[in-house]
Design a protein around this motif. Structure first.
Motif, PDB file in Angstrom:
ATOM      1  N   ALA A  82      -3.988 -59.245 -18.721  1.00  0.00           N
ATOM      2  CA  ALA A  82      -4.777 -59.584 -17.526  1.00  0.00           C
ATOM      3  C   ALA A  82      -5.552 -60.880 -17.732  1.00  0.00           C
ATOM      4  O   ALA A  82      -5.736 -61.657 -16.795  1.00  0.00           O
ATOM      5  CB  ALA A  82      -5.718 -58.440 -17.174  1.00  0.00           C
ATOM      6  N   GLU A 130      -3.327 -63.986 -17.177  1.00  0.00           N
ATOM      7  CA  GLU A 130      -3.092 -64.353 -15.781  1.00  0.00           C
ATOM      8  C   GLU A 130      -4.270 -65.193 -15.310  1.00  0.00           C
ATOM      9  O   GLU A 130      -4.215 -66.369 -15.233  1.00  0.00           O
ATOM     10  CB  GLU A 130      -2.963 -63.101 -14.918  1.00  0.00           C
ATOM     11  CG  GLU A 130      -1.757 -62.273 -15.267  1.00  0.00           C
ATOM     12  CD  GLU A 130      -0.498 -62.782 -14.584  1.00  0.00           C
ATOM     13  OE1 GLU A 130      -0.633 -63.310 -13.481  1.00  0.00           O
ATOM     14  OE2 GLU A 130       0.585 -62.639 -15.158  1.00  0.00           O
ATOM     15  N   ASP A 142      -8.426 -61.017 -14.419  1.00  0.00           N
ATOM     16  CA  ASP A 142      -8.608 -60.175 -13.244  1.00  0.00           C
ATOM     17  C   ASP A 142      -8.815 -58.716 -13.695  1.00  0.00           C
ATOM     18  O   ASP A 142      -7.919 -58.101 -14.263  1.00  0.00           O
ATOM     19  CB  ASP A 142      -7.315 -60.333 -12.409  1.00  0.00           C
ATOM     20  CG  ASP A 142      -7.240 -59.441 -11.196  1.00  0.00           C
ATOM     21  OD1 ASP A 142      -8.072 -58.530 -11.068  1.00  0.00           O
ATOM     22  OD2 ASP A 142      -6.340 -59.655 -10.369  1.00  0.00           O
ATOM     23  N   ARG A 200      -9.176 -56.075 -11.890  1.00  0.00           N
ATOM     24  CA  ARG A 200      -8.363 -55.126 -11.125  1.00  0.00           C
ATOM     25  C   ARG A 200      -7.005 -54.954 -11.803  1.00  0.00           C
ATOM     26  O   ARG A 200      -6.500 -53.854 -11.941  1.00  0.00           O
ATOM     27  CB  ARG A 200      -8.195 -55.641  -9.694  1.00  0.00           C
ATOM     28  CG  ARG A 200      -7.476 -54.646  -8.788  1.00  0.00           C
ATOM     29  CD  ARG A 200      -7.345 -55.167  -7.390  1.00  0.00           C
ATOM     30  NE  ARG A 200      -8.614 -55.279  -6.701  1.00  0.00           N
ATOM     31  CZ  ARG A 200      -9.145 -56.408  -6.297  1.00  0.00           C
ATOM     32  NH1 ARG A 200      -8.525 -57.541  -6.515  1.00  0.00           N
ATOM     33  NH2 ARG A 200     -10.299 -56.424  -5.672  1.00  0.00           N
ATOM     34  N   LYS A 201      -6.457 -56.081 -12.231  1.00  0.00           N
ATOM     35  CA  LYS A 201      -5.143 -56.040 -12.866  1.00  0.00           C
ATOM     36  C   LYS A 201      -5.203 -55.264 -14.179  1.00  0.00           C
ATOM     37  O   LYS A 201      -4.320 -54.454 -14.480  1.00  0.00           O
ATOM     38  CB  LYS A 201      -4.678 -57.461 -13.118  1.00  0.00           C
ATOM     39  CG  LYS A 201      -3.271 -57.527 -13.563  1.00  0.00           C
ATOM     40  CD  LYS A 201      -2.726 -58.894 -13.310  1.00  0.00           C
ATOM     41  CE  LYS A 201      -1.281 -58.825 -12.962  1.00  0.00           C
ATOM     42  NZ  LYS A 201      -0.808 -60.073 -12.413  1.00  0.00           N
ATOM     43  N   GLU A 215      -5.384 -51.571 -13.379  1.00  0.00           N
ATOM     44  CA  GLU A 215      -4.096 -51.093 -12.863  1.00  0.00           C
ATOM     45  C   GLU A 215      -3.041 -50.991 -13.961  1.00  0.00           C
ATOM     46  O   GLU A 215      -2.220 -50.087 -13.956  1.00  0.00           O
ATOM     47  CB  GLU A 215      -3.582 -52.042 -11.775  1.00  0.00           C
ATOM     48  CG  GLU A 215      -4.250 -51.855 -10.438  1.00  0.00           C
ATOM     49  CD  GLU A 215      -3.621 -50.712  -9.646  1.00  0.00           C
ATOM     50  OE1 GLU A 215      -2.449 -50.419  -9.880  1.00  0.00           O
ATOM     51  OE2 GLU A 215      -4.317 -50.125  -8.807  1.00  0.00           O
ATOM     52  N   LEU A 216      -3.076 -51.962 -14.883  1.00  0.00           N
ATOM     53  CA  LEU A 216      -2.092 -51.943 -15.971  1.00  0.00           C
ATOM     54  C   LEU A 216      -2.227 -50.664 -16.788  1.00  0.00           C
ATOM     55  O   LEU A 216      -1.244 -50.022 -17.136  1.00  0.00           O
ATOM     56  CB  LEU A 216      -2.300 -53.147 -16.891  1.00  0.00           C
ATOM     57  CG  LEU A 216      -1.622 -54.441 -16.483  1.00  0.00           C
ATOM     58  CD1 LEU A 216      -2.089 -55.594 -17.380  1.00  0.00           C
ATOM     59  CD2 LEU A 216      -0.103 -54.308 -16.591  1.00  0.00           C
ATOM     60  N   ARG A 223       3.747 -54.176 -16.300  1.00  0.00           N
ATOM     61  CA  ARG A 223       3.274 -55.466 -15.789  1.00  0.00           C
ATOM     62  C   ARG A 223       3.843 -55.856 -14.412  1.00  0.00           C
ATOM     63  O   ARG A 223       3.097 -56.159 -13.475  1.00  0.00           O
ATOM     64  CB  ARG A 223       3.650 -56.518 -16.815  1.00  0.00           C
ATOM     65  CG  ARG A 223       2.953 -57.804 -16.639  1.00  0.00           C
ATOM     66  CD  ARG A 223       3.395 -58.713 -17.739  1.00  0.00           C
ATOM     67  NE  ARG A 223       2.645 -59.940 -17.706  1.00  0.00           N
ATOM     68  CZ  ARG A 223       2.747 -60.859 -18.641  1.00  0.00           C
ATOM     69  NH1 ARG A 223       3.536 -60.681 -19.667  1.00  0.00           N
ATOM     70  NH2 ARG A 223       2.048 -61.974 -18.540  1.00  0.00           N
ATOM     71  N   VAL A 231       2.727 -53.555 -11.580  1.00  0.00           N
ATOM     72  CA  VAL A 231       1.345 -53.793 -11.138  1.00  0.00           C
ATOM     73  C   VAL A 231       1.275 -55.027 -10.257  1.00  0.00           C
ATOM     74  O   VAL A 231       0.637 -55.028  -9.204  1.00  0.00           O
ATOM     75  CB  VAL A 231       0.410 -53.955 -12.361  1.00  0.00           C
ATOM     76  CG1 VAL A 231      -0.943 -54.483 -11.956  1.00  0.00           C
ATOM     77  CG2 VAL A 231       0.273 -52.624 -13.087  1.00  0.00           C
ATOM     78  N   GLU A 232       1.977 -56.065 -10.688  1.00  0.00           N
ATOM     79  CA  GLU A 232       1.933 -57.297  -9.899  1.00  0.00           C
ATOM     80  C   GLU A 232       2.509 -57.049  -8.501  1.00  0.00           C
ATOM     81  O   GLU A 232       1.953 -57.504  -7.497  1.00  0.00           O
ATOM     82  CB  GLU A 232       2.695 -58.398 -10.617  1.00  0.00           C
ATOM     83  CG  GLU A 232       2.250 -59.781 -10.160  1.00  0.00           C
ATOM     84  CD  GLU A 232       2.814 -60.890 -11.024  1.00  0.00           C
ATOM     85  OE1 GLU A 232       2.932 -60.695 -12.251  1.00  0.00           O
ATOM     86  OE2 GLU A 232       3.143 -61.937 -10.446  1.00  0.00           O
ATOM     87  N   LEU A 268      -0.054 -54.957  -6.468  1.00  0.00           N
ATOM     88  CA  LEU A 268      -1.207 -55.737  -5.994  1.00  0.00           C
ATOM     89  C   LEU A 268      -0.768 -56.677  -4.873  1.00  0.00           C
ATOM     90  O   LEU A 268      -1.476 -56.851  -3.879  1.00  0.00           O
ATOM     91  CB  LEU A 268      -1.845 -56.526  -7.137  1.00  0.00           C
ATOM     92  CG  LEU A 268      -2.521 -55.689  -8.230  1.00  0.00           C
ATOM     93  CD1 LEU A 268      -3.071 -56.581  -9.348  1.00  0.00           C
ATOM     94  CD2 LEU A 268      -3.665 -54.846  -7.642  1.00  0.00           C
TER      95      LEU A 268
END
Ligand SMILES: Nc1ncnc2c1ncn2[C@@H]1O[C@H](COP(=O)(O)OP(=O)(O)OP(=O)(O)O)[C@@H](O)[C@H]1O
Ligand SMILES: [Mg+2]
Length: 430
Positions: free
Chosen positions: A265, A268, A271, A273-274, A277-278, A303, A306-307, A310
């Motif tokens: 995360a 990226e 983030d 949130r990411k 979520e991961l 990965r 999740v992307e 989102l």
């Protein structure tokens, strides 16, 4: 009753048979607003927001506030948390104050936003004082009236019941005509419509675009402080995740699961949130595979999922036609060139629209939708040449891998799933 079907499949054999991975899954669900003790790494930001708003508790003039920063940097979390704390403290000081939160992504017209604002406050007052049953209260209808009806009615109930009010307008850049609403809200006191002290908190992750769209008049009447929330680094993300470790059963998280999620995360753009979520999706994957431990491999495998997830959330409020255009773009860019022109997109779009039995928009509308996608940050468009009869020429690229965009658009449109002959958008990512 026999619950075994022809192939000998029994639901009972599946229920309760997967390994216990989660103890409290809501802790790694991004929709859950965490308690104060789970917020880490934002002390300075929290202090700044408190200092701007805290005059509310002394029944004095609070600041207006603008909060910017990339996605997942805690803007919504910190502002909601601080403003509700301030309202609570004010009430302890015998100052009648409250905070109200409007998500301008789901309330993206000025009528919807002012209606949401009005009814949040109305419902709160109704819960406290039962104002719906009082003969002096007239509620505006939910449909068929303009935004000004809601703001006028709002001033009535606010002025009667509150000394201080904090209004959070989240994702303000997504609100059409936001200048009109901001002007009305920031001028209400000056115009003698209310005596209540109001603080307006604007949140956006599109700093430059938003700021250039705010008009001069609004800027001068809003004033106030401005803060930019920086992205989290891997260490901070690790702290955030560590603080939610109890989402999982003891001993289930492998030693590298949290550091890997934090690193990915952070790579990226930091983030939170990411990162959350991961970890969530990694847990789900382990469970599905009947694995007893969540490892870094699960996290890495999660990965793309999740992307896509989102992304599908961020495009969920777009019109169906915009999703078709995005799908078309992803198909054009899947494994071939890195950019395509508007006319190439348009050509393919017509086939796609026909295939899903949708009406076919004209070239200009499709070009406008491509602009909208760029505004959302899903694509990057570059102007090329001087244009022709059809208008300005542009080339379009995706900000994500084409397969991720395909999975996200498929999740949003079942017709596209049928077109791709998959039963679940995840199949695209395999
Ligand atoms: N400092 C933190 N401590 C704990 N959890 C956090 C922290 N910052 C963010 N989170 C969590 O990460 C997720 C994203 O945070 P938030 O919604 O506040 O981001 P945002 O900056 O508003 O992003 P966006 O611009 O996309 O709306 C939320 O689930 C939130 O609970
Ligand atoms: Mg937010």
């Amino acid at each position: 009753m026999d619950n075994t079907d022809q192939e000998g499949f029994s639901v009972d054999q599946v229920i309760g048979n997967s390994p216990r991975i989660f103890r409290n899954k809501s802790l790694v669900s991004v929709g859950t607003v965490p308690d104060e003790d789970r917020i880490v790494g934002r002390q300075e930001e929290i202090t700044n927001v408190v200092l701007s708003l805290e005059d509310v508790i002394y029944n004095d003039v609070p600041d207006n506030l603008q909060i910017y920063g990339k996605t997942g940097t805690g803007k919504s979390l910190v502002s909601r948390h601080v403003s509700s704390k301030i309202a609570e403290r004010a009430v302890e000081n015998n100052v009648h104050a409250t905070s109200v939160y409007v998500d301008c992504n789901s309330n993206n017209t000025i009528t919807r936003a002012s209606r949401a604002l009005y009814f949040s406050i109305f419902d709160e007052l109704d819960e406290k004082y039962g104002i719906a049953d009082q003969s002096s209260t007239t509620q505006p209808p939910k449909r068929g009236v303009g935004w000004k009806t809601y703001t006028e009615e709002l001033w009535g109930i606010v002025d009667e019941h509150y000394d201080g009010l904090i209004i959070i307008l989240d994702e303000i850049d997504l609100l059409e005509d936001f200048n009109k609403l901001l002007h009305a809200l920031s001028r209400a006191r000056e115009n003698d419509e209310i005596d209540t002290y109001i603080s307006i908190v604007l949140i956006s992750n599109k700093t430059t675009q938003f700021k250039s769209d705010v008009n001069q008049r609004v800027n001068s009447s809003m004033g106030g402080s401005e803060f930019v929330f920086s992205a989290y680094d891997a260490g901070q993300l690790e702290d955030i995740l560590e603080n939610r470790r109890d989402a999982f059963e003891k001993g289930v998280l492998g030693p590298n699961a949290i550091p890997t999620a934090a690193e990915l995360a952070a790579d990226e753009h930091g983030d939170a949130r990411k990162a959350i979520e991961l970890l969530n999706k990694a847990g789900m994957m382990a469970r599905r595979n009947m694995d007893k431990t969540v490892t870094e491999t699960h996290v890495k495998e999660a990965r793309d999922l999740v992307e896509a997830d989102l992304l599908s959330k961020s495009i969920s409020t777009l019109p169906d036609q915009a999703k078709l255009v995005l799908y078309t773009l992803a198909k054009k860019l899947d494994g071939r060139t890195s950019s395509v022109s508007t006319s190439q997109v348009y050509e393919r779009y017509q086939t796609v629209a026909k295939d899903v039995e949708s009406n076919i928009l004209g070239y200009q509308r499709v070009s406008d939708l491509l602009d909208e996608l760029e505004f959302l940050g899903v694509t990057i468009s570059e102007r090329k040449g001087r244009g022709d009869r059809q208008g300005i020429k542009k080339d379009h690229e995706l900000n994500h891998k084409p397969t991720i965009v395909l999975a996200a658009t498929l999740a949003e449109d079942r017709r596209l799933q049928k077109l791709e002959s998959v039963s679940s958008p995840e199949d695209i990512l395999q």
